[in-house]
Write a protein that holds these residues in place. Structure first.
Motif, PDB file in Angstrom:
ATOM      1  N   GLU A 187      22.499  26.190 -30.803  1.00 17.01           N
ATOM      2  CA  GLU A 187      23.616  26.905 -31.425  1.00 17.01           C
ATOM      3  C   GLU A 187      23.402  27.072 -32.930  1.00 17.01           C
ATOM      4  N   ILE A 188      22.893  26.042 -33.609  1.00 20.97           N
ATOM      5  CA  ILE A 188      22.659  26.147 -35.055  1.00 20.97           C
ATOM      6  C   ILE A 188      21.501  27.108 -35.333  1.00 20.97           C
ATOM      7  N   HIS A 189      20.548  27.161 -34.421  1.00 21.19           N
ATOM      8  CA  HIS A 189      19.459  28.132 -34.569  1.00 21.19           C
ATOM      9  C   HIS A 189      20.002  29.550 -34.416  1.00 21.19           C
ATOM     10  N   ARG A 190      20.847  29.756 -33.421  1.00 23.66           N
ATOM     11  CA  ARG A 190      21.426  31.088 -33.200  1.00 23.66           C
ATOM     12  C   ARG A 190      22.270  31.534 -34.395  1.00 23.66           C
ATOM     13  N   ARG A 191      23.108  30.629 -34.887  1.00 22.94           N
ATOM     14  CA  ARG A 191      24.095  30.998 -35.912  1.00 22.94           C
ATOM     15  C   ARG A 191      23.510  31.027 -37.323  1.00 22.94           C
ATOM     16  N   TYR A 192      22.561  30.108 -37.609  1.00 20.31           N
ATOM     17  CA  TYR A 192      22.112  29.933 -38.991  1.00 20.31           C
ATOM     18  C   TYR A 192      20.593  30.015 -39.156  1.00 20.31           C
ATOM     19  N   GLY A 193      19.897  30.362 -38.093  1.00 21.36           N
ATOM     20  CA  GLY A 193      18.444  30.481 -38.191  1.00 21.36           C
ATOM     21  C   GLY A 193      17.743  29.157 -38.410  1.00 21.36           C
ATOM     22  N   CYS A 194      18.377  28.066 -38.012  1.00 19.21           N
ATOM     23  CA  CYS A 194      17.799  26.739 -38.233  1.00 19.21           C
ATOM     24  C   CYS A 194      16.508  26.568 -37.427  1.00 19.21           C
ATOM     25  N   LEU A 195      15.427  26.165 -38.104  1.00 16.33           N
ATOM     26  CA  LEU A 195      14.120  26.044 -37.460  1.00 16.33           C
ATOM     27  C   LEU A 195      13.695  24.604 -37.196  1.00 16.33           C
ATOM     28  N   LEU A 196      14.405  23.651 -37.790  1.00 15.42           N
ATOM     29  CA  LEU A 196      13.918  22.270 -37.749  1.00 15.42           C
ATOM     30  C   LEU A 196      15.079  21.292 -37.608  1.00 15.42           C
ATOM     31  N   TRP A 204      13.967  11.139 -30.962  1.00 16.75           N
ATOM     32  CA  TRP A 204      12.878  12.010 -30.515  1.00 16.75           C
ATOM     33  C   TRP A 204      13.220  12.746 -29.216  1.00 16.75           C
ATOM     34  N   GLY A 205      13.682  12.025 -28.214  1.00 24.40           N
ATOM     35  CA  GLY A 205      13.998  12.652 -26.930  1.00 24.40           C
ATOM     36  C   GLY A 205      15.067  13.716 -27.053  1.00 24.40           C
ATOM     37  N   ASN A 206      16.130  13.433 -27.827  1.00 24.18           N
ATOM     38  CA  ASN A 206      17.204  14.403 -28.025  1.00 24.18           C
ATOM     39  C   ASN A 206      16.700  15.652 -28.740  1.00 24.18           C
ATOM     40  N   ILE A 207      15.832  15.464 -29.737  1.00 25.46           N
ATOM     41  CA  ILE A 207      15.289  16.594 -30.494  1.00 25.46           C
ATOM     42  C   ILE A 207      14.407  17.469 -29.598  1.00 25.46           C
ATOM     43  N   VAL A 208      13.526  16.832 -28.827  1.00 24.92           N
ATOM     44  CA  VAL A 208      12.635  17.582 -27.926  1.00 24.92           C
ATOM     45  C   VAL A 208      13.453  18.370 -26.904  1.00 24.92           C
ATOM     46  N   ASN A 209      14.534  17.798 -26.420  1.00 23.09           N
ATOM     47  CA  ASN A 209      15.400  18.515 -25.486  1.00 23.09           C
ATOM     48  C   ASN A 209      15.929  19.811 -26.100  1.00 23.09           C
ATOM     49  N   GLY A 210      16.336  19.750 -27.381  1.00 27.37           N
ATOM     50  CA  GLY A 210      16.858  20.942 -28.044  1.00 27.37           C
ATOM     51  C   GLY A 210      15.798  22.016 -28.215  1.00 27.37           C
ATOM     52  N   ILE A 211      14.575  21.599 -28.486  1.00 29.03           N
ATOM     53  CA  ILE A 211      13.465  22.546 -28.635  1.00 29.03           C
ATOM     54  C   ILE A 211      13.166  23.213 -27.297  1.00 29.03           C
ATOM     55  N   ASP A 212      13.117  22.420 -26.228  1.00 30.38           N
ATOM     56  CA  ASP A 212      12.856  22.972 -24.888  1.00 30.38           C
ATOM     57  C   ASP A 212      13.967  23.919 -24.458  1.00 30.38           C
ATOM     58  N   VAL A 217      16.098  29.312 -23.180  1.00 31.02           N
ATOM     59  CA  VAL A 217      17.247  30.228 -23.224  1.00 31.02           C
ATOM     60  C   VAL A 217      16.934  31.502 -23.993  1.00 31.02           C
ATOM     61  N   ILE A 218      16.304  31.389 -25.179  1.00 33.62           N
ATOM     62  CA  ILE A 218      16.059  32.591 -25.992  1.00 33.62           C
ATOM     63  C   ILE A 218      14.601  32.757 -26.398  1.00 33.62           C
ATOM     64  N   ASP A 219      13.714  31.879 -25.893  1.00 30.85           N
ATOM     65  CA  ASP A 219      12.276  31.991 -26.118  1.00 30.85           C
ATOM     66  C   ASP A 219      11.914  32.020 -27.601  1.00 30.85           C
ATOM     67  N   HIS A 220      12.551  31.127 -28.388  1.00 31.71           N
ATOM     68  CA  HIS A 220      12.216  30.998 -29.806  1.00 31.71           C
ATOM     69  C   HIS A 220      11.535  29.653 -30.046  1.00 31.71           C
TER      70      HIS A 220
END
Length: 416
Positions: A187-196, A204-212, A217-220
């Motif tokens: 959601e933060i990537h969609r709304r604010y272009g957050c890359l990291l 680590w596990g929670n972060i990797v889940n968000g990347i996957d 969902v949007i192939d970014h």
């Protein structure tokens, strides 16, 4: 990891000891070179203040901004209602929405000391995930988001696996946390272009889940970077002192007590802590950390001044140092010492010395106070306390009473 970064941000992270792991060093490095990278760290509102254990990642956000990128501080108004189960032995107590909002107000006080919340391209922004999580429709969320998660994979993450291996209960509520945090990143990537997304190594596990999830969902392509679990040289987890958590809010821990925490750093940690918690050049941190004997004490004072100055301002740091000098060198009573105020009614039958040491925050419990006295580490007005059964009446408080634990920790007791 023998990676040699080209971007200033990653170079600083490596040089100062902030890096535990990254999902793709090279691709993140390229993104950091190409333009402003928005990056976030999330903070659940489980208490009214952050503590010194959070400070490492706050400094990561500060360096991110100083090297030209955009920090996002995410308040967990939504996720706090669930509670992060990562590496915990039991479920967090559930907080009311009112208490969560009250805690968020307390957390916000700290960030403005470290980050510039402005309209500049790299100006920090503060978000609250309740903004999107509170609006979710459960069935739509299951269909659109939940279908991308494999329960088998979720069970394999160390944060969950360690709990199950110990045969400790993991509620369905907590199990949903990693899905919600993954959704935050999307959601933060969609709304604010957050890359990291950044965070401690336990995330680590929670972060990797968000990347996957974002890729599915949007192939970014987005990235994760974690910091190491910070422990002192004797193996203790950073963030606690003998009297409890080292809070960052001044109304929960005085600037003097915060200063004292850093002044009491063990010799072996000075160089490393200067790199992480101050902005001194790395070479100077190494030089100071290698000092011995009385010289290392001067480096500890500098560490205390710089860390306190960042959080509470230079005036507060200078006042704390002056108080410490007054107490240590002159045997006096510094005005900024932590103070316990007693009502006259509390002294009708006298008050125990053990209780005073506990109330002053010099020990964590009555048992600790008795041990301190038995070992000869407790003093009152610079005289050894020999009797754990000592009781003090109103007559002893005609002047402020100074309590001392060990050589470095002091407090005053006065009658209101």
């Amino acid at each position: 990891m023998a990676y040699h970064p080209k971007s200033e941000f990653l170079r600083v992270m490596f040089e100062r000891g902030f890096v535990a792991d990254c999902t793709d060093y090279q691709a993140l490095d390229e993104a950091l070179i190409q333009g402003v990278v928005p990056a976030y760290i999330g903070y659940d509102a489980t208490a009214a203040s952050l503590h010194v254990g959070h400070l490492m990642n706050i400094m990561v956000l500060r360096w991110l901004q100083k090297t030209g990128h955009k920090p996002i501080t995410l308040m967990g108004g939504g996720t706090t209602k669930v509670g992060d189960p990562s590496f915990r032995s039991e479920e967090r107590p559930l907080l009311t929405p009112e208490k969560i909002d009250e805690n968020i107000a307390g957390l916000k006080k700290v960030f403005a000391r470290y980050l510039d919340y402005s309209d500049a391209p790299q100006g920090a922004i503060m978000l609250n995930n309740a903004e999107w999580l509170d609006q979710l429709n459960y069935l739509d969320f299951l269909r659109d988001i939940g279908r991308h998660f494999s329960v088998n994979r979720m069970l394999s993450f160390e944060s969950v696996k360690s709990r199950l291996d110990r045969e400790q209960s993991l509620s369905f509520l907590e199990f949903n946390y990693m899905i919600l945090q993954a959704y935050d990143f999307l959601e933060i990537h969609r709304r604010y272009g957050c890359l990291l997304q950044m965070g401690g190594s336990d995330q680590w596990g929670n972060i990797v889940n968000g990347i996957d999830l974002t890729r599915r969902v949007i192939d970014h392509e987005i990235f994760g970077l974690t910091t190491p679990l910070l422990t002192t040289s004797d193996g203790r987890k950073m963030g606690k002192s003998a009297s409890g958590a080292v809070w960052l809010n001044g109304d929960m821990l005085s600037p003097y007590e915060f200063w004292q925490f850093w002044r009491n750093t063990t010799d072996a940690d000075v160089g490393r802590f200067l790199k992480i918690f101050t902005e001194l050049p790395v070479e100077e941190c190494d030089r100071l950390g290698a000092l011995q004997g009385a010289e290392i004490n001067a480096a500890k004072v500098l560490l205390a001044n710089l860390a306190t100055g960042l959080l509470h301002g230079e005036a507060a740091a200078q006042a704390a140092e002056a108080t410490a000098r007054d107490v240590f060198e002159k045997g006096g009573i510094g005005e900024d010492l932590p103070t316990v105020r007693l009502a006259p009614s509390e002294l009708a039958e006298g008050i125990g010395i053990v209780q005073l040491f506990v109330r002053a925050g010099l020990v964590g419990s009555g048992k600790d106070a008795k041990r301190l006295i038995a070992e000869g580490g407790a003093r009152m007005n610079d005289e050894p306390v020999l009797d754990a059964g000592l009781r003090l009446g109103a007559g002893e408080f005609a002047e402020p009473v100074k309590l001392t634990a060990g050589r470095k920790r002091h407090a005053l007791v006065v009658i209101d």
